[in-house]
Structure formats: structure tokens, C-alpha cells
Design an enzyme around this catalytic site. Structure first.
Site, mmCIF file in Angstrom:
data_model
loop_
_atom_site.group_PDB
_atom_site.id
_atom_site.type_symbol
_atom_site.label_atom_id
_atom_site.label_comp_id
_atom_site.label_asym_id
_atom_site.label_seq_id
_atom_site.Cartn_x
_atom_site.Cartn_y
_atom_site.Cartn_z
ATOM 1 N N SER A 243 14.567 -42.564 -13.596
ATOM 2 C CA SER A 243 13.413 -41.742 -13.245
ATOM 3 C C SER A 243 13.403 -41.629 -11.722
ATOM 4 O O SER A 243 13.359 -42.646 -11.019
ATOM 5 C CB SER A 243 12.127 -42.391 -13.746
ATOM 6 N N GLY B 5 -8.508 -7.639 4.787
ATOM 7 C CA GLY B 5 -9.311 -7.735 6.000
ATOM 8 C C GLY B 5 -8.606 -8.387 7.176
ATOM 9 O O GLY B 5 -9.210 -8.623 8.212
ATOM 10 N N MET C 80 -5.787 -7.346 8.848
ATOM 11 C CA MET C 80 -5.206 -6.494 9.879
ATOM 12 C C MET C 80 -6.064 -5.247 10.052
ATOM 13 O O MET C 80 -7.087 -5.088 9.422
ATOM 14 C CB MET C 80 -3.775 -6.178 9.518
ATOM 15 N N ARG D 203 -3.363 -1.622 -6.316
ATOM 16 C CA ARG D 203 -2.502 -2.800 -6.236
ATOM 17 C C ARG D 203 -2.915 -3.715 -7.366
ATOM 18 O O ARG D 203 -4.008 -3.576 -7.915
ATOM 19 C CB ARG D 203 -2.669 -3.496 -4.891
ATOM 20 N N ASP E 5 9.228 -42.236 -2.784
ATOM 21 C CA ASP E 5 10.009 -43.139 -1.941
ATOM 22 C C ASP E 5 11.323 -42.497 -1.506
ATOM 23 O O ASP E 5 11.801 -42.748 -0.406
ATOM 24 C CB ASP E 5 10.279 -44.457 -2.679
ATOM 25 N N ARG F 201 6.475 -49.503 -15.540
ATOM 26 C CA ARG F 201 7.242 -49.992 -14.390
ATOM 27 C C ARG F 201 6.782 -51.399 -14.016
ATOM 28 O O ARG F 201 5.587 -51.660 -13.906
ATOM 29 C CB ARG F 201 7.044 -49.062 -13.194
ATOM 30 N N ARG G 151 -3.418 2.827 8.678
ATOM 31 C CA ARG G 151 -3.720 1.517 8.074
ATOM 32 C C ARG G 151 -2.474 0.660 7.972
ATOM 33 O O ARG G 151 -1.374 1.164 7.795
ATOM 34 C CB ARG G 151 -4.233 1.682 6.639
ATOM 35 N N TYR H 38 12.663 -34.498 -18.133
ATOM 36 C CA TYR H 38 11.204 -34.392 -18.080
ATOM 37 C C TYR H 38 10.677 -34.572 -16.665
ATOM 38 O O TYR H 38 11.377 -35.082 -15.795
ATOM 39 C CB TYR H 38 10.536 -35.424 -19.011
ATOM 40 N N HIS I 32 -16.015 -9.662 1.560
ATOM 41 C CA HIS I 32 -14.983 -10.573 2.042
ATOM 42 C C HIS I 32 -15.102 -11.954 1.393
ATOM 43 O O HIS I 32 -14.142 -12.509 0.868
ATOM 44 C CB HIS I 32 -15.088 -10.678 3.563
ATOM 45 N N LYS J 148 0.833 -1.205 0.000
ATOM 46 C CA LYS J 148 0.000 0.000 0.000
ATOM 47 C C LYS J 148 0.869 1.257 0.000
ATOM 48 O O LYS J 148 0.676 2.166 -0.814
ATOM 49 C CB LYS J 148 -0.924 -0.006 1.224
ATOM 50 N N THR K 97 10.549 -39.648 -6.360
ATOM 51 C CA THR K 97 10.761 -38.762 -5.203
ATOM 52 C C THR K 97 9.808 -39.052 -4.043
ATOM 53 O O THR K 97 10.022 -38.558 -2.950
ATOM 54 C CB THR K 97 10.639 -37.292 -5.640
ATOM 55 N N CYS L 144 9.168 -38.942 -11.473
ATOM 56 C CA CYS L 144 7.780 -39.390 -11.559
ATOM 57 C C CYS L 144 7.083 -39.426 -10.209
ATOM 58 O O CYS L 144 5.967 -39.906 -10.097
ATOM 59 C CB CYS L 144 7.681 -40.733 -12.268
ATOM 60 N N GLU M 22 15.083 -44.173 -6.262
ATOM 61 C CA GLU M 22 14.177 -43.826 -5.162
ATOM 62 C C GLU M 22 14.704 -44.267 -3.809
ATOM 63 O O GLU M 22 13.982 -44.268 -2.820
ATOM 64 C CB GLU M 22 12.763 -44.361 -5.446
HETATM 65 C C1 PEP Z 1 7.954 -42.811 -6.160
HETATM 66 O O1 PEP Z 1 8.348 -43.514 -5.236
HETATM 67 O O2 PEP Z 1 8.219 -41.604 -6.258
HETATM 68 C C2 PEP Z 1 7.121 -43.396 -7.214
HETATM 69 C C3 PEP Z 1 6.782 -42.673 -8.264
HETATM 70 O O3 PEP Z 1 6.674 -44.650 -7.030
HETATM 71 P P1 PEP Z 1 5.440 -45.025 -6.089
HETATM 72 O O4 PEP Z 1 4.766 -43.773 -5.694
HETATM 73 O O5 PEP Z 1 4.583 -45.919 -6.895
HETATM 74 O O6 PEP Z 1 6.127 -45.720 -4.970
HETATM 75 MG MG MG Z 2 8.248 -45.656 -5.415
#
Ligand code: PEP
Ligand code: MG
Length: 890
Positions: free
Chosen positions: A774, A105, A107, A349, A779, A627, A96, A861, A465, A26, A777, A841, A755
Site C-alpha cells: 500500500s 466579472g 475582465m 456557454r 510519507d 497497520r 469584450r 484500489y 456576482h 464566448k 504517499t 492510502c 512510503e
Molecule cells: C502515508 O504515509 O501516506 C500514510 C498513509 O501513513 P501516515 O499518514 O499515517 O504516515
Molecule cells: Mg506514513
């Protein structure tokens, strides 16, 4: 000497729009507007650094702050020719809050500050309006009393109601000056009674009380909740803006309003907003009086648009609107006041908008030449695209109209009626669909609005609001449905002779404002022209490819519709649960003799071949990663006695022996047990069958369609190179067998998921036998943090709430820990094979923040659930642009 105070307006502008971190949004924009010649009442901003210092030093201010405030206030006095606390020509100010990002709204605000028993007479004389002066004074006591001194708001409201009753009037406007004088006296008595302290008569004391209240409000529970929902760090602090008052409530040539330079709901390029004649700012947003539309084109016959009522000020506002859009190059949300036909700007704003509006405005502005195509890409928050993928009502569905309100936030939502935010939260946590119904909402309801499918209010306008908050969250909202009478006590809502009870179902159409009785069928969204334009622009600049996680033909179709460039993960275990298959799967697991097991596995082959063929066909030549079986076998075990008997009959074994096998297969810690490639190594027939099904399907579909299919076979949960070596060898042998049988070959890849931490650390070795990686993430997060994916729910929210972790690491990648392993895995893998294909993945593949990180690692990817594909495409484009900018500046 640190500069704590920055002046604006009246010819001296020490701030600018770029100083938002220091001056808050502001304050920075008031200075910017004043510096481009727009009419801004003069004032000054106390910086966010004072807020931080205030909290660091136990609510004490820097020593030289008072002096700087006094100097800035003096400058305001000089520029408007009034004196703070003067009995004849008093300067009044507003105080203000203003954080870096707007927190509507959340503060506190105090208006008309500087009034006391003497200055009120001065205001009466100078305005020649005694009634106005005393009304302003009582408003001030009411606001200051509740905000600064903590008197419950309703104490004042009750008193006012009593007074009106006594005077025999229903409207505030019918109360005369002499009566306001009496009410002011009563208000002061209330303050004394409630707080034990008299209402402060001294303007300087009032000023510092209000400043401290604003800084104090930064830590109030409402603001805390809002910050949590919007990822705003507490360390940012708020600024305080002190500004000369202008009055929208001094008569019928005065007004106050809130508007958007374009429609915040649809993005249409029309001036959009609401105003009230003879009112103060808070009246518009509070939703107490029903505001009127700005433009005549948007008004109905019984409404009084500003364009007609105050044509001169309206014309000036249109001029300001143009200047603002050209200057800021974005849609603005503005607040203004008209005092005696003269326009004053109180705020600008960048306006909050629905995803649909963000999209349309970005595309329109790029096409109008206001912004570049790259800027347009950056203007749409990727996560908000979810809103565009909202269902709408099926035009052919039967419906029973209950009432109508304003179309405040689009989409269609159905659910059970619930009247309190608390109950919404409870029921939503149990997985129920609920609609929050309120007369009006307040910041206390925010958590309930978040948990509800939709929000219905019976009072307030498009900037109330409920409307603003719901749009920001992407919740469906119908606001101001005045035809509905809500009775909280009876838990009912009524129109005419139709009464609905709490728990009854209704359907909201946030696009039209309609409210229907019961559940109306919806249809999936159509992806509009602007949507595909933006996606096209995003695709031009992004580097990361976007694939989808899909294993059913429906998911694969959805993925393609949303622009997936392949499948990054097909979880084959999901194909094992079909009623026609699960019997064979159980036989496969429960038999202890290889020949019987082989028979069950052979029975599964045609099903798998068919599954893969369908996916290859739908993806028509795009890469598909399949897989091999991953989860622990116990997930497929027969549960009750009947299932056990079925398997026993099929296998010709006793129920007793199967029961024994079932308990032998159960594990104490299955996620770290007999799963992933460990299964494929100990039961090689399973993987062999899957590999055969993949290759046979690929050969068949290649022949059928003439497209070259290059299947990617992925081995899960590899921790050591030897695991991949062994499974790869077995897979290659099976592939060779199929090639021989069919007298043909095709290209294929064999890769692995990364993993487990050990896999990331030894990725250089694993890469020797992998064609691609791949990153799993999900696990990898589970194993790196030693945090069970399935059990974290009982304590992880506490960690996030209390700042032990910045975010849920299963949603947004933990860059320092899990992310470091991803980076290490990528770098180590590419040390061995410079062209190793790298993807991700896990769920993080669809999270914009994580995608920014994956871009910086240089993955090829991301793969995410089909509905997240557009989000990922846009996030990948924004990440690429951010990287480009970073490189250019380094
Ligand atoms: C993972 O572990 O990130 C994965 C994609 O496999 P899942 O979720 O099937 O264990
Ligand atoms: Mg997994």
C-alpha cells in the site's frame, strides 16, 4: 499569413464551438450560435494567440493584425448597413474579453464604442431618441474612462449624483437629453483632469484602446486571483470579441437578460433567469437594479415576468432555449438583448451550477436521451460532491428568523458576522467560522468568499456576482436580502429594531434564503436518489476499488454508508490515545524492564481486540487492512509533571529516572527516527500484541457472524527487505501461537507500506516477502521531496503561488517525482509477484487528479477518508473512461 481575426454572424462564420482554445469560449460559441441560425449580431474575434504574442512582445501586436481587424470591421459595417465613425448612420460596437473558460466579472468590457461628439448626433437622429443617444454616450465615457483610462469609477458616480441632486431627481430615467449633454461634458472634464489626456474622439483610437485594455485585463490582480483559485494557466490568454451593438435600453419594448436553460441551483428543468426592461447588459449582473424573473410561474404578484411583459420575445427565447440544449447537449447560461421586440443572442456557454444541479441535470439529460450514461458520469466534477455532503438545518432545531433573501447557493452555514473580505481571511486563518456580509460583492471579495463559511448580500439577484461565485465555489450563499440594512462604518446590520454587530453569530440557509440569529443546529446530509443513481453508474464503469481510511467505529460506519469497499488503512496509534489506554501506553514506553513492559502491553490487548472486533463486525467480511504501530514513541510520552508522576507511581519508579528516560527518548528528527517497523523490530512485544489482537478478533467475529474474515496486517515504513522479513517472521510466529491456542486457523495477509524511496526502488526484493503493497504517499512525498509534512506550511504556499510547484504535492501527487516512484514500485513489485495486490492510502487516494494517475499505473484500489469515498468512486469512474478513450485513440 497567420489568421488573427475570425468573423461571425451576418452570413460568415469562420469559427465554431470546437475552437474554444483559439477563440475563447464566448467567441467560439457566438460563431457556433450564428452558424446554427440563431440571431447573433455580427462581429469578429481576435484570437488568444494575439494575447500571447502581445505579452511575449512587450505589448506589441503582430504587424498584420490591424489590416485583418479593418477588414473584419468593414464586413460588419456592410452586414448591418452602418459605418464605424459615420456622422449620420454610425456603427457602434461592444468590446469584450473571452477566455477559454469563463471568468465571470474578472475582465473588462466596453459597450457603445464608436460614439463621439458627431456620431452621437447620428445615433440621436437614427434612433429618433436624443435622450437615449446621450445616455449611451455618457455610459460609454464612464465605461471607457474607467476601464481603459483608469479613472476611478466613483468619480463618475459622484458627478452623476451631484447632477441628479441639482436637477432635483432621484432616478436616472428622469434625466433629459439636454441634461445628459451637460453631464457628458462634465465626464470629459473629469477624464482630462484625472488622466491629463482628453477623451479620445476618434473611433479607431477608441477601438484599439479598448482592445489593449481587454488584453491588459488578463493580467490584472483580480484575474490573477481567479486563475489561481481555478487552476487556469496564465499562458492561455484571452480573446477579444468586437460585435455590433444592439440596444436593450432604447425603450420599453427593449430589454436585456441573463438566464439558464435549467435551474442552476437545483437542476430542475425549468427556464430560469432574470431580465430588466430598458436596460443595458451590465445593469443585470451589476446588481444595481433588481431584475425581474423570466417565467410567470416563478414570479410573485408584485413582479413583472418577461413572459407577461414581452410575450413575443419570450416565446422566441423559449424556442432558442430548446435549440441550444439539443445542440450543446448541456444546460446553457445565456445572455440576450431584446431591441424593439426583436431577440438577439449575445452569449451562450455551459452554465455553472451547484453540485446538486450538476447531478440532477446529468441524470435527467441521460434519462431524456440527450446524453449517454457515460457522459453523465463525466458531467459531475468529483470534487463538487463534497457540496452534496453538506449539512442542512435540523428541522427540529429552534430558530429565530432575522430576515430572508434569495436561496443563492445551498447548504447551511453558521458563523460570526464579518464585513470585509480581509477580516474574513484573517479570522478564517485562525480557524474561526465566519460569514461574509456585504451589500453586494465584487471580484475583489473573491478571496474572502473562499475563506468564509457562507456569504450574505443585501442587494442583487440570483445571477449577481455573489450568487454566481458562491455557487461555483460551493459556498453557502443568501443573496439580495433587501430587508437588512448594513452599516459598514458602525459594523452593524439591522432589521426593524433588531441590530446585530460584527462578531455576532448568524446562520444562513442557502436552500431557502433564510437568515437566522445565532447558531442553528444542523443535520448530516441525506444522499438523494440521483446521488445513488450516479454512484451506481460510476461503480459499473470503474476498475479501481475504493476503500476508506478508518479506525473508529463511527468512521467505519460512515465509510460503509458512502460505499467504501473495505478499509485500506486503520492507523492503530489513534487507538492508543483513549483515556482508558494512554496510561498503559506510557507505562509500556517508559519502563526499561521487559517484564513490566509486557504487563503494560498485556493490559492493552483486550482494548485492541475489542477495537478490531468492532471494525470487523461493521465491515462484515469486506477487506480490512490494519497497520501496526507507526509513529515515534515520543508522541505518547507523558507531558507535564502530573502525568510523569502518574506513570512513576504505576511503575514504582522515581520521577527523576523517568524524566531521564523521557529525554533519552526524545529525538532531533522524529519523522526519520525511531518509528514504523523500526519500533516493531526493537520492541517486538508491541507488534506481537497487535498481531494477536487482530487474529483473535478475526477468529471471534468469523465465528460470531459466519463470515470469513481475512485480516490484512500491514507493516509501516519499511525501507529494506530484511525489515519486513524480520517483522513478518515474528508476526507469523504469533499467529501460529494463536491458531494453536484456539485450535483453529484463518486466512490472513501480511504486507507493507511503500512510503520510502528505497522501498519503491527495491520493491522487487520487498515483494518476495509481501502479500500486498500500500503506497503511503504522504510519507513518500515527504521523503522524496525532503519536505517535512509538518513544517512545509511556512514556505510551500509561496512555492505554489509563484509557480515553483504546480500544486501542493501533499494534496495532488507530484507525478514526475513521487508518482514515478509509485510507478516504479508497482512495476518492480509485480515483476516478482504478478498478482501482488497494490493500493494507495496516502491523502492522494481521495484526490481526483491523483486518482487519474493511479488508474494509469494500474493500482487495485485507493483508500481515502470516509467523506471522500464518493469523490473517489466518481473520480475512479472518470479515470477509467478517460483511459478507455485514450486506449481507443492510440
Ligand atoms: C502515508 O504515509 O501516506 C500514510 C498513509 O501513513 P501516515 O499518514 O499515517 O504516515
Ligand atoms: Mg506514513
Amino acid at each position: 499569413m497567420t489568421k488573427w481575426v475570425y468573423s461571425f454572424g451576418g452570413g460568415l462564420n469562420e469559427g465554431s464551438a470546437g475552437m474554444r482554445n483559439l477563440l475563447g469560449g464566448k467567441g467560439a460559441n457566438l460563431a457556433e450560435m450564428a452558424s446554427i441560425g440563431l440571431p447573433v449580431p455580427p462581429g469578429f474575434t481576435i484570437t488568444t494567440e494575439v494575447c500571447s504574442a502581445y505579452y511575449d512582445n512587450g505589448s506589441a501586436y503582430p504587424a498584420d493584425l490591424a489590416e485583418q481587424v479593418a477588414a473584419a470591421l468593414h464586413r460588419v459595417e456592410k452586414s448591418v448597413g452602418l459605418v464605424f465613425g459615420d456622422a449620420t448612420a454610425p456603427l457602434l460596437v461592444s468590446v469584450r474579453s473571452g477566455a477559454r473558460v469563463s471568468m465571470p466579472g474578472m475582465m473588462d468590457t466596453v459597450l457603445n464604442l464608436g460614439l463621439n461628439d458627431e456620431t452621437v448626433e447620428g445615433l440621436a437622429a437614427s434612433s429618433k431618441d436624443e435622450r437615449f443617444a446621450w445616455d449611451s454616450y455618457r455610459r460609454f465615457i464612464q465605461m471607457y474612462g474607467s476601464v481603459v483610462m483608469g479613472v476611478p469609477h466613483h468619480r463618475f458616480e459622484d458627478l452623476l449624483e451631484q447632477a441628479k441632486h441639482g436637477l432635483g431627481v432621484t432616478d436616472d430615467t428622469a434625466i433629459k437629453a439636454a441634461d445628459w449633454r451637460e453631464i457628458v461634458k462634465d465626464y470629459k472634464d473629469v477624464v482630462l483632469k484625472e488622466t491629463g489626456k482628453p477623451f479620445p474622439n476618434e473611433p479607431q483610437e477608441q477601438l484599439w484602446g479598448a482592445i489593449s485594455a481587454v488584453f491588459g485585463s488578463w493580467m490584472n490582480p483580480r484575474a490573477h486571483t481567479y486563475r489561481k483559485l481555478h487552476d487556469i494557466p496564465a499562458s492561455w490568454g484571452t480573446a477579444v470579441n468586437v460585435q455590433a451593438m444592439v440596444f436593450g435600453n432604447m425603450g420599453d419594448d427593449c430589454a436585456t437578460g441573463v438566464c439558464f436553460t435549467r435551474d442552476p441551483s437545483t437542476g430542475e428543468n425549468i427556464f430560469y433567469g432574470e431580465y430588466l426592461v430598458n436596460a443595458q447588459g451590465e445593469d443585470v449582473v451589476a446588481g444595481i437594479r433588481t431584475p425581474q424573473p423570466m417565467s410567470a410561474a416563478r414570479a410573485t404578484a408584485d413582479q413583472s415576468p418577461m413572459e407577461k411583459v414581452l410575450p413575443e420575445a419570450y416565446k422566441e427565447l423559449m424556442r432558442v432555449r430548446d435549440i441550444l440544449e439539443k445542440h450543446y447537449r448541456d444546460m446553457q447560461d445565456i445572455e440576450f438583448t431584446v431591441q424593439s421586440n426583436v431577440l438577439y443572442m449575445l452569449q451562450t456557454r455551459s452554465g455553472k451550477r451547484t453540485a446538486a444541479a450538476a447531478l440532477k441535470i446529468a441524470i435527467d439529460m441521460a434519462q431524456e436521451g440527450l446524453i449517454t450514461q457515460e457522459e453523465a458520469i463525466q458531467r459531475v466534477p468529483p470534487g463538487s460532491l463534497d457540496q452534496l455532503l453538506h449539512p442542512t438545518l435540523d428541522p427540529k432545531a429552534e430558530r429565530n428568523l432575522f430576515s430572508r433573501g434569495l436561496p443563492a447557493s445551498p447548504g447551511a452555514a453558521a458563523g460570526a458576522i464579518v464585513f470585509t473580505a480581509e477580516e474574513v481571511e484573517d479570522r478564517a486563518a485562525k480557524g474561526e467560522d465566519v460569514i461574509l456580509v456585504r451589500i453586494e460583492t465584487s471580484p475583489e471579495d473573491v478571496h474572502g468568499m473562499h475563506a468564509a463559511r457562507g456569504v450574505l448580500t443585501t442587494r442583487g439577484g440570483m445571477t449577481s456576482h455573489a450568487a454566481v461565485v458562491a455557487r461555483g465555489m460551493g459556498r453557502v450563499c443568501v443573496a439580495g436580502a433587501g430587508g437588512i440594512t448594513v452599516d459598514y462604518k458602525a459594523q452593524t446590520m439591522t432589521v426593524g429594531n433588531v441590530t446585530l454587530k460584527g462578531g455576532d453569530w448568524i446562520t444562513l440557509d442557502g436552500g431557502t434564503g433564510a437568515v437566522y440569529v445565532g447558531k442553528v443546529a444542523t443535520i448530516p446530509p441525506t444522499l438523494s436518489g440521483d446521488f445513488s443513481t450516479l454512484m451506481g453508474w460510476a461503480d459499473e464503469v470503474r476498475r479501481l476499488r475504493v476503500r476508506a481510511n478508518a479506525e473508529t467505529p463511527e468512521d467505519a460506519e460512515t465509510a460503509r454508508r458512502f460505499g467504501a469497499e473495505g478499509i485500506g488503512l486503520s492507523r492503530t496509534e489513534h487507538m492508543f490515545f483513549g483515556p482508558d489506554r494512554i496510561g498503559f501506553v506510557r507505562q509500556m514506553i517508559m519502563s526499561d524492564d521487559p517484564a513490566t513492559r509486557k504487563k503494560a502491553i498485556d493490559a492493552l490487548l483486550p482494548f485492541q481486540r475489542d477495537d478490531f472486533s468492532q471494525i470487523f463486525r461493521i465491515m462484515s467480511g469486506l477487506p480490512v487492512t490494519i497497520r501496526l504501530l507507526d509513529p515515534p514513541l515520543h508522541e505518547f510520552l507523558p507531558h507535564g509533571e502530573t502525568e510523569l508522576e502518574e506513570v512513576a507511581t504505576a511503575l514504582g519508579q522515581s520521577v527523576e529516572s523517568l524524566r531521564a528516560r523521557r529525554s533519552a527518548l526524545s529525538e532531533a528528527n522524529p519523522m526519520l527516527g525511531h518509528r514504523g517497523c523500526r519500533l516493531g523490530i526493537t520492541y517486538p512485544e508491541i507488534y506481537a500484541m497487535q498481531v494477536r489482537a487482530i487474529i483473535e478478533a478475526a477468529i471471534a467475529v468469523s465465528k460470531e457472524t459466519g463470515q470469513a474474515i481475512v485480516p490484512e496486517i500491514m507493516i509501516p515504513l519499511v525501507g529494506v527487505k530484511t525489515e519486513l522479513e524480520v517483522t513478518r517472521k515474528a508476526a507469523e510466529a504469533e499467529v501460529a501461537a494463536v491458531f494453536k491456542e484456539q485450535g483453529t486457523t484463518l486466512d490472513y495477509l501480511i504486507g507493507t507500506m511503500i512510503e520510502l524511496p528505497r522501498a519503491a526502488i527495491t520493491a522487487d526484493q520487498i515483494a518476495e516477502v509481501a502479500d500486498f503493497f500500500s503506497f503511503g504517499t504522504n510519507d513518500l512525498t515527504q521523503t522524496t521531496l525532503g519536505l517535512s509534512r509538518d513544517d512545509a506550511g511556512s514556505f510551500l504556499p509561496y512555492y505554489v503561488d509563484h509557480g515553483l510547484l504546480p500544486k501542493d504535492p501533499f494534496v495532488s501527487i507530484d507525478r514526475e517525482g513521487v508518482g514515478a516512484l509509485v510507478r516504479m514500485g508497482a512495476e518492480n513489485g509485480r515483476k516478482t509477484k504478478s498478482n501482488l495486490k497494490l493500493g494507495v492510502c496516502g491523502e492522494h487516494g481521495g484526490d481526483p487528479d491523483s486518482i487519474t494517475f493511479f488508474e494509469s499505473v494500474g493500482l487495485d484500489y485507493v483508500s481515502c477518508s470516509p467523506f471522500r469515498v464518493p469523490v473517489a468512486r466518481l473520480a475512479a469512474a472518470q479515470a477509467a473512461l478517460a483511459m478507455k478513450k485514450e486506449k481507443a485513440s492510440s
